[in-house]
Design an enzyme around this catalytic site. Structure first.
Site, PDB file in Angstrom:
ATOM      1  CG  ASP A 170      -8.649   5.544   1.264  1.00 62.41           C
ATOM      2  OD1 ASP A 170      -9.325   5.322   0.248  1.00 62.41           O
ATOM      3  OD2 ASP A 170      -7.502   6.065   1.237  1.00 62.41           O
ATOM      4  CB  ILE A 171      -3.652   3.906   2.716  1.00 66.22           C
ATOM      5  CG1 ILE A 171      -2.339   3.731   3.477  1.00 66.22           C
ATOM      6  CG2 ILE A 171      -3.449   4.611   1.388  1.00 66.22           C
ATOM      7  CD1 ILE A 171      -1.380   2.767   2.808  1.00 66.22           C
ATOM      8  CG  ASN A 225     -13.952   8.190  -7.269  1.00 59.79           C
ATOM      9  OD1 ASN A 225     -14.882   8.982  -7.287  1.00 59.79           O
ATOM     10  ND2 ASN A 225     -12.989   8.226  -6.356  1.00 59.79           N
ATOM     11  CD  GLN A 267     -12.015   2.772 -11.205  1.00 59.62           C
ATOM     12  OE1 GLN A 267     -12.692   3.146 -12.168  1.00 59.62           O
ATOM     13  NE2 GLN A 267     -12.009   1.524 -10.777  1.00 59.62           N
ATOM     14  CG  HIS A 280     -12.606   1.027  -4.809  1.00 60.45           C
ATOM     15  ND1 HIS A 280     -11.943   0.768  -5.980  1.00 60.45           N
ATOM     16  CD2 HIS A 280     -12.468   2.349  -4.580  1.00 60.45           C
ATOM     17  CE1 HIS A 280     -11.430   1.903  -6.444  1.00 60.45           C
ATOM     18  NE2 HIS A 280     -11.745   2.881  -5.619  1.00 60.45           N
ATOM     19  CG  HIS A 335     -14.105   5.946  -2.068  1.00 58.92           C
ATOM     20  ND1 HIS A 335     -12.837   6.230  -1.629  1.00 58.92           N
ATOM     21  CD2 HIS A 335     -13.989   5.654  -3.386  1.00 58.92           C
ATOM     22  CE1 HIS A 335     -11.982   6.137  -2.647  1.00 58.92           C
ATOM     23  NE2 HIS A 335     -12.656   5.787  -3.727  1.00 58.92           N
TER      24      HIS A 335
HETATM   25  P1  5GP Z   1      -9.982   5.468  -6.216  1.00 60.54           P
HETATM   26  O1  5GP Z   1      -9.086   6.665  -6.375  1.00 60.54           O
HETATM   27  O2  5GP Z   1      -9.587   4.373  -7.202  1.00 60.54           O
HETATM   28  O3  5GP Z   1     -11.446   5.750  -6.238  1.00 60.54           O
HETATM   29  O4  5GP Z   1      -9.728   4.924  -4.750  1.00 60.54           O
HETATM   30  C1  5GP Z   1      -8.614   4.177  -4.398  1.00 60.54           C
HETATM   31  C2  5GP Z   1      -8.390   4.427  -2.942  1.00 60.54           C
HETATM   32  O5  5GP Z   1      -7.484   3.440  -2.461  1.00 60.54           O
HETATM   33  C3  5GP Z   1      -7.748   5.781  -2.631  1.00 60.54           C
HETATM   34  O6  5GP Z   1      -8.612   6.535  -1.794  1.00 60.54           O
HETATM   35  C4  5GP Z   1      -6.435   5.423  -1.943  1.00 60.54           C
HETATM   36  O7  5GP Z   1      -6.116   6.282  -0.869  1.00 60.54           O
HETATM   37  C5  5GP Z   1      -6.677   4.004  -1.477  1.00 60.54           C
HETATM   38  N1  5GP Z   1      -5.485   3.183  -1.402  1.00 60.54           N
HETATM   39  C6  5GP Z   1      -4.474   3.128  -2.329  1.00 60.54           C
HETATM   40  N2  5GP Z   1      -3.536   2.252  -1.943  1.00 60.54           N
HETATM   41  C7  5GP Z   1      -3.967   1.734  -0.750  1.00 60.54           C
HETATM   42  C8  5GP Z   1      -3.415   0.762   0.150  1.00 60.54           C
HETATM   43  O8  5GP Z   1      -2.352   0.170  -0.067  1.00 60.54           O
HETATM   44  N3  5GP Z   1      -4.118   0.505   1.280  1.00 60.54           N
HETATM   45  C9  5GP Z   1      -5.311   1.126   1.560  1.00 60.54           C
HETATM   46  N4  5GP Z   1      -5.904   0.790   2.697  1.00 60.54           N
HETATM   47  N5  5GP Z   1      -5.860   2.039   0.734  1.00 60.54           N
HETATM   48  C10 5GP Z   1      -5.199   2.329  -0.401  1.00 60.54           C
END
Ligand code: 5GP
Ligand code: ZN
Length: 119
Positions: A35-36, A92, A99, A105, A107
């Site tokens: 995760d970034i 999420n 999300q 995805h 985590h």
């Molecule tokens: P969500 O919030 O949808 O459950 O998770 C999305 C995740 O993707 C977040 O934890 C966010 O930090 C990660 N993320 C967003 N953009 C990027 C990216 O460009 N590269 C990577 N490796 N992770 C990302």
């Protein structure tokens, strides 16, 4: 069409290699990358190569690939050596639950104490 790459999807672009990521595992059906914006010392995302907006729609349409995501999550935890101390697998689902990327995805979070219930 469901499952096809979406031109406006960040994670489809990671699958295709158009956006770089630190990939830690790959399988025929999944990709796992860091995760970034990590929320724990170990924070890896496991995604299906096919595009579905969330875990439930993936599981409904492609149950074997949903199972692959879970299996890979376990392998990531072992690779990251957080399986002994405990880790969390989170999907999420919906903006109200945090999300932000609408490509399914998991985590995989570990390497620190994890409170229950999560916030
Ligand atoms: P969500 O919030 O949808 O459950 O998770 C999305 C995740 O993707 C977040 O934890 C966010 O930090 C990660 N993320 C967003 N953009 C990027 C990216 O460009 N590269 C990577 N490796 N992770 C990302
Ligand atoms: Zn996608």
């Amino acid at each position: 069409m469901a499952g096809e790459p979406q031109s406006d999807c960040l994670f489809c672009k990671i699958v295709s290699g158009d956006i770089p990521a630190t990939v830690v595992r790959e399988s025929e059906t999944t990709v796992a990358f860091r995760d970034i914006n990590p929320q724990a010392p170990s924070h890896v995302l496991v995604i299906p190569r096919v595009h579905y907006p969330d875990a439930a729609s993936l599981a409904a349409a492609e149950p074997r690939i949903a199972a692959d995501v879970l299996e890979e999550a376990g392998r990531v935890a072992a690779d990251e050596k957080v399986d002994g101390t405990g880790y969390r697998v989170v999907f999420n689902t919906g903006s109200g639950a945090g999300q932000t990327v609408f490509h399914a995805h998991a985590h995989v979070l570990g390497g620190r104490g994890l409170n229950w219930p999560p916030g």
